[in-house]
Design an enzyme around this catalytic site. Structure first.
Site, PDB file in Angstrom:
ATOM      1  N   ASP A 340       0.859  -1.172   0.000  1.00 59.00           N
ATOM      2  CA  ASP A 340       0.000   0.000   0.000  1.00 59.00           C
ATOM      3  C   ASP A 340       0.906   1.236   0.000  1.00 59.00           C
ATOM      4  OD1 ASP A 340      -2.400   1.464   0.226  1.00 59.00           O
ATOM      5  OD2 ASP A 340      -2.085   1.672   2.380  1.00 59.00           O
ATOM      6  N   ASP A 640      -2.645  -0.748   5.665  1.00 59.24           N
ATOM      7  CA  ASP A 640      -3.050  -0.218   6.965  1.00 59.24           C
ATOM      8  C   ASP A 640      -4.548   0.034   7.069  1.00 59.24           C
ATOM      9  OD1 ASP A 640      -3.214   1.872   5.221  1.00 59.24           O
ATOM     10  OD2 ASP A 640      -1.962   3.256   6.361  1.00 59.24           O
ATOM     11  N   ASP A 644      -7.615  -2.931   2.829  1.00 63.80           N
ATOM     12  CA  ASP A 644      -6.523  -3.859   2.528  1.00 63.80           C
ATOM     13  C   ASP A 644      -6.746  -5.244   3.129  1.00 63.80           C
ATOM     14  OD1 ASP A 644      -5.009  -1.795   1.271  1.00 63.80           O
ATOM     15  OD2 ASP A 644      -4.402  -1.073   3.242  1.00 63.80           O
TER      16      ASP A 644
END
Length: 898
Positions: A340, A640, A644
């Site tokens: 990410d 985070d 996700d």
């Protein structure tokens, strides 16, 4: 508690989605109005749709979790051996075998940890209360009582309680990074957007579980519980299957292969013993069981678990908290890391890094909200407040600003808008003081205007209008600019457009600053004309410097790094360049729309060649992970946000951020980074590779013990000889060698160049041809000398108990010397610099000697294991044979392995 499967909402049945409809049309669809529902209607809908909560899946019971650790082919063989020994009346053998089985299962059960908590983690994100209009009156209710059609009020600091279509907005901004991956709060409005707009572009919607950072709004509930965006992710997470790790798959394959060989050889022994030799039936069965027990590496599961547990401790010291043991080893075999962007590769702290005025282009050092940094132009340091252009710009961004910088211990944060926090930090780096300004009027930021203006009385009592916001909106209102000499001059629109394009191409978010002197005491939009443009500010969520180094280490180790983000393609590409994301410098950017349009086969090709994926949804991330796995990659996924979580659960290794990560993400992950530092991943990969090396060394060490014992038992039956070992003696050797000598290998340091070699092939067998050769050779050597010692003792007239004790001692001492060989696969183990590098190995040898002395001389041990005391000469010859084996293996290394 969710107690009913929700009925489908209109927008889920083929009609236009809520974000594509006018507010009035949506109210009509939901049979609602701005005065809200009646209490009776709300109660009716609650019965129809169920409560606004997420469904809880059934969890396995404690017995089910415990007994699944018996689901292994080799364990089945041991249980069968225990049953046969019980039928034969050999109860000591039975209890010892069952004890070994129970110990292994217990270790696995304890280390497994808590059951899946990802869904519970998502539930913690949901709002507990909501302000809703019922019977025309505003009232506070429990959030789980909301129903589609309810009218809900939002204020700054509220957690959005359900998915809402906004019908009124006043400067409303919502932090959606946990859901969309956007690094800045989303400005909301009430106008519909395109039906195919992604979640991050649905500006007329507020989603359950997100946070209101500024302004206020009113919306109609369009979805509750499992029908919300966060509920959809919850449903995805519940259906995602966590796949087996490479080690798990390899060990399962190895167990099946070994089981077939063991059963076939045991049956062959029974057949040969029955047809060719005059063995009693009970003795023959005991020999077959002894062979099976000898060939099964009972201690291997315990050694694997303990080695992984030691790896967990090592990684914890490096700020990588491991929630699942196998993840330690799997991380060492990772071939691709999907990361990410926001908060992982970047700091998730907006930073003003560049300022452009007519006088020049300024660079600003320092990252995040910590007000430490300096200004430079043409690589020359300057004092910002002594530059008229910079001083004027800093006045605008500091004074026309409603945010505050905060400090908690060593961490700096912002109260208010992240962008305003970056601008305030910029001013404080220059030492600008805004305390002596008096605000007389303000036009707050609204998404329709995209600027903020304030009328301020300066310390010298003069009055100025300070304006900051989107450059295109400010250029419309400016007729002049602050020139390079500090004087006002005509606006050069082409120059500013050129500078705006240059900053935007770097992935920067660009704001403009302008001012105007005035004598008025009131402020309206009509006052914001004939303004003087001062300059542009480039703002970015900066890359973590340590992450750039970590990516370079990953490339050196043959690991690909791909960035998956909810941000726009231009921003993602700029960050990718700054991170040096591609080893060869070539970046390939793919958008969520392209992923959506691609078939599974097409996506496999796209995923393989691309390294940046922008504007992605949770489904896109999940599909990308699956596509990479279908290409044969071992995938680590970092993140985070709750968006996700499904991809983290599906990945071979899910890695969550410990500081800024949501609870849902942490619970779905296998590893949590306590410092949110991408560099920790590179260190953990090195640790994982070392652990796998040590596991292979342990296997290479243990299996010859089993091979030697199995050969001894097989040879005895084939040639009609007295059995040199009993089943309990075999179990003693297996366990005592495993928990002392094999365990010492877990403490071996990393091999040289561990991060300079490519990842191992996840499809490769755990035992290579060279490993099989070494196992066969050592098995023959150790088994041969053990059989030799037994036969010498029998022919010299020693009692059977003495001969068997001598055979056990020979096995154990030969393994002790072979440990020194196993510490290094190809290097010479007798080099002084290497011989004493692992103190744990020498400690293990000392403990083994004490245990073996007890095995030989303690009366209780003699009773349990059928051993007998030995004289000093009985120790010398086995020791000499062990030294001979040590030297033979070192010669084999020199001739073959190198």
């Amino acid at each position: 508690m969710y107690n009913k499967t929700p009925s489908r909402l209109p927008e889920q049945s083929g009609h236009s989605p809520a974000h594509a409809l006018e507010a009035k049309e949506l109210l009509t669809r939901h049979q609602s109005a701005t005065k809200g529902l009646s209490k009776a209607e709300a109660a009716k809908r609650l019965t129809e749709h169920g409560s606004n909560a997420l469904p809880e899946p059934p969890k396995p019971g404690i017995l089910q979790r415990f007994f699944k650790h018996f689901h292994d082919t080799l364990i089945y063989i041991l249980i069968a051996a225990a049953v046969i020994t019980a039928l034969l009346g050999h109860w000591l053998d039975t209890w010892v075998i069952l004890a070994v089985v129970l110990i292994n299962a217990s270790i696995g059960f304890v280390q497994e940890g808590k059951a899946e908590k990802a869904l519970a983690g998502i539930r913690k994100m949901l709002s507990l209360h909501a302000t809703v209009k019922r019977d025309g009156q505003w009232q506070e209710v429990d959030a789980d009582q909301l129903v589609p059609g309810d009218i809900v009020r939002l204020r700054s600091g509220d957690k959005v309680p359900a998915d809402l279509r906004l019908i009124e907005c006043t400067q409303l901004r919502v932090e959606e990074s946990a859901l969309t991956g956007e690094s800045v709060p989303s400005a909301k409005h009430t106008e519909p957007v395109a039906a195919d707009a992604g979640v991050g572009d649905r500006f007329c919607m507020a989603f359950s579980g997100t946070l209101v950072t500024a302004g206020r709004g009113i919306g109609v509930v369009t979805a509750t519980g499992a029908n919300t965006e966060i509920g959809r992710i919850n449903a995805m997470l519940a259906t995602v299957e966590a796949i087996a790790t490479p080690l798990t798959r390899q060990m399962a394959q190895f167990s099946k292969w070994l089981s077939v060989v063991i059963v076939a050889m045991a049956l062959l022994m029974l057949l040969i013993g029955y047809l060719l030799h005059d063995f009693a039936t009970a003795e023959l069965f005991l020999a077959a069981i002894g062979f099976a027990v000898a060939a099964i590496p009972e201690g291997l599961p315990a050694i694997l678990t303990i080695t992984l547990a030691l790896g967990v401790q090592q990684m914890a010291r490096r700020n990588a908290i491991t929630r699942r043991l196998n993840a330690v080893e799997t991380l060492g075999s990772v071939t691709v890391i999907c990361s990410d962007k926001t908060g992982t590769l970047t700091r998730n702290e907006m930073t003003a890094s560049q300022v452009v005025t007519r006088a020049g282009h300024y660079q600003v050092s320092g990252l995040g909200y910590q007000p430490d940094g300096s200004f430079s132009r043409d690589e020359q340091s300057i004092e910002a407040l002594k530059q008229p252009d910079l001083a004027a710009l800093l006045e605008v961004v500091a004074v026309a600003n409603d945010s505050q910088l905060t400090q908690q211990q060593e961490h700096w944060g912002v109260q208010g808008e992240p962008t305003e926090g970056a601008l305030l930090c910029l001013a404080e780096k220059a030492g600008f003081e805004r305390e002596h300004y008096q605000r007389l009027a303000v036009i707050p930021f609204e998404s329709e205007n995209k600027f903020m203006a304030s009328l301020e009385q300066r310390p010298d009592t003069s009055r100025q209008i300070l304006l900051k916001g989107a450059p295109d909106r400010l250029l419309e209102r400016c007729t002049a600019q602050l020139g390079a000499n500090g004087e006002t001059e005509a606006l050069d629109t082409a120059f500013w457009q050129q500078q705006l394009d240059a900053l935007s191409s770097q992935g920067l978010r660009v704001l403009a600053a302008a001012n105007k002197s005035t004598e008025h005491s009131e402020l309206g939009l009509d006052e914001l004309t004939e303004m003087t443009l001062i300059g542009l500010i480039g703002i970015i969520d900066p890359p973590r410097p340590e992450a750039i180094e970590a990516i370079a280490q990953c490339h050196q180790a043959g690991i690909g790094v791909k960035m998956i983000t909810g941000d726009h393609a231009g921003t993602a590409e700029a960050i990718g360049k700054a991170m040096q994301l591609s080893a060869d410098g070539a970046l390939c950017v793919v958008t969520g729309a392209e992923i959506e349009a691609a078939s599974d086969e097409e996506l496999k090709a796209i995923a393989g060649r691309s390294n940046i994926f922008a504007r992605t949804s949770p489904e896109h991330k999940l599909r990308l992970v699956k596509a990479l796995q279908a290409n044969g990659e071992v995938v680590a996924m970092t993140g985070d946000g709750v968006n996700d979580a499904p991809a983290l659960k599906r990945a071979d290794v899910g890695i969550a951020m410990g500081i800024k990560g949501t609870e849902a993400t942490k619970e779905a992950a296998d590893i949590v980074l306590a410092d949110d530092n991408f560099n920790t991943i590179a260190q953990a990969v090195a640790e994982g590779r070392t652990i796998y090396d040590n596991l292979r060394k342990a296997i290479l060490f243990i299996l010859p013990t089993n091979g030697a014992q199995g050969l001894v038992m097989l040879a005895a039956v084939l040639f009609g000889l007295t059995l040199p070992l009993t089943p309990v003696q075999i179990l003693w050797v297996n366990m005592v060698v495993a928990v002392t000598l094999a365990l010492a290998l877990a403490f071996e340091p990393a091999e040289p160049g561990v991060m300079k070699r490519p990842p191992r092939d996840p499809k490769a067998a755990i035992l290579s041809r060279m490993f099989l050769w070494r196992i066969a050779m050592v098995s023959l050597l150790i088994g041969g000398v053990s059989m030799l010692m037994f036969q010498l003792a029998i022919h010299s007239g020693e009692e059977l108990a003495v001969a068997r004790t001598l055979a056990v001692n020979t096995l154990v001492l030969a393994q002790a010397f072979y440990l020194l060989n196993s510490r290094y696969l190809s290097e010479c183990s007798l080099k002084p610099s290497l011989l004493f590098a692992n103190k744990a190995a020498w400690l293990a040898l000392g403990i083994l000697l004490l245990l073996q002395l007890g095995f030989v001389y303690l009366p209780l041990m003699q009773l349990w294991f059928g051993t007998s005391a030995l004289s000093l000469q009985h120790w010398l010859l086995p020791a000499g044979l062990g030294v001979a084996i040590l030297l033979i293996i070192e010669l084999e290394k020199r001739w073959l392995w190198r």
